[in-house]
Design an enzyme around this catalytic site. Sequence first.
Site, PDB file in Angstrom:
ATOM      1  N   TYR A   1      -1.742  -0.507  10.534  1.00 40.81           N
ATOM      2  CA  TYR A   1      -1.761  -0.807   9.095  1.00 40.81           C
ATOM      3  C   TYR A   1      -0.519  -0.267   8.401  1.00 40.81           C
ATOM      4  O   TYR A   1       0.141  -0.986   7.641  1.00 40.81           O
ATOM      5  CB  TYR A   1      -3.017  -0.212   8.474  1.00 40.81           C
ATOM      6  CG  TYR A   1      -3.242  -0.608   7.035  1.00 40.81           C
ATOM      7  CD1 TYR A   1      -3.754  -1.856   6.709  1.00 40.81           C
ATOM      8  CD2 TYR A   1      -2.953   0.274   5.995  1.00 40.81           C
ATOM      9  CE1 TYR A   1      -3.974  -2.218   5.381  1.00 40.81           C
ATOM     10  CE2 TYR A   1      -3.171  -0.076   4.673  1.00 40.81           C
ATOM     11  CZ  TYR A   1      -3.679  -1.320   4.374  1.00 40.81           C
ATOM     12  OH  TYR A   1      -3.886  -1.675   3.063  1.00 40.81           O
TER      13      TYR A   1
ATOM     14  N   SER B   1       0.839  -1.196   0.000  1.00 35.08           N
ATOM     15  CA  SER B   1       0.000   0.000   0.000  1.00 35.08           C
ATOM     16  C   SER B   1       0.871   1.242   0.000  1.00 35.08           C
ATOM     17  O   SER B   1       2.008   1.217   0.504  1.00 35.08           O
ATOM     18  CB  SER B   1      -0.889   0.005   1.252  1.00 35.08           C
ATOM     19  OG  SER B   1      -1.556   1.239   1.410  1.00 35.08           O
TER      20      SER B   1
END
Length: 265
Positions: free
Chosen positions: A170, A157
């Site tokens: 995350y 990501s």
Amino acid sequence: MAKLVDLEKDYVLNMFSVEGKVALVTGATGALGKTLAKAYGYAGAKVMMTGRSEDKLKALEEEFKSEGIDCAYFIADPAIEEQVDALIKATVEKYGEINILAIAHGYNKPQNILEQSVSDWQYIMDADCKSVYIVLKYTAHQMVEQGKGGAIVVVTSQRSKRGLANYTAYCTSKGGADLMVSCAACDLTAEYGIRVNSILPTVFRSELTSWIFEGDAYKGFLTRQPIGRLGEPDDFVGMAIFLSSEASKFMTGGNYDCSGGYLVM
């Protein structure tokens, strides 16, 4: 006089081919995993899909086979070592080898660091970082044993490079996965011919992000998107196949932007 460029036409015409390869795709029941699995199948690869829902995997197998894709599925949690070991063995039993690994699973539960429990943080780390290590490690062992090299593509990501409120776990997990990719390339590429790279998307359409596409938040996200829209799962197919093919034979250890220009603004 020796040729300065020794380039074969057949190589150029076939450099993006993955036909006949065996591709293992994790997170195959998610929006991106499903799209990548189908793309490998359309491109002529044999596809082993894995996830934790048998109902979803069985439905995908039926759908893909109806379109002529050679595929199978195996239920496994990528964060559980014994299940990953069984997954690798099942893939080899079915197709004889593994040439491509696409890691497309993931999980998030946004919370402020002051409110997030250590157990919630650890769950995200296990789901998004530890699991990547386990699947990558076991697949790499199999590829080494085969002696043919291979290609490993990990979907991480843009959050691996940028912090964000409520994303402490995350962002940390994705940052760790990107560094893992670079380290694994150092371990695996020169000696064993196994290339390891990652793709870094931003927001793309899925069940978890549908609220963004349907609400006012969409306009806010576009302020960071020079391409003028958010992502769709098929936006990442080209990069995944590129990194899985001979076209990227001199690329390893890289964390590659595929975000519609997110980093330039």
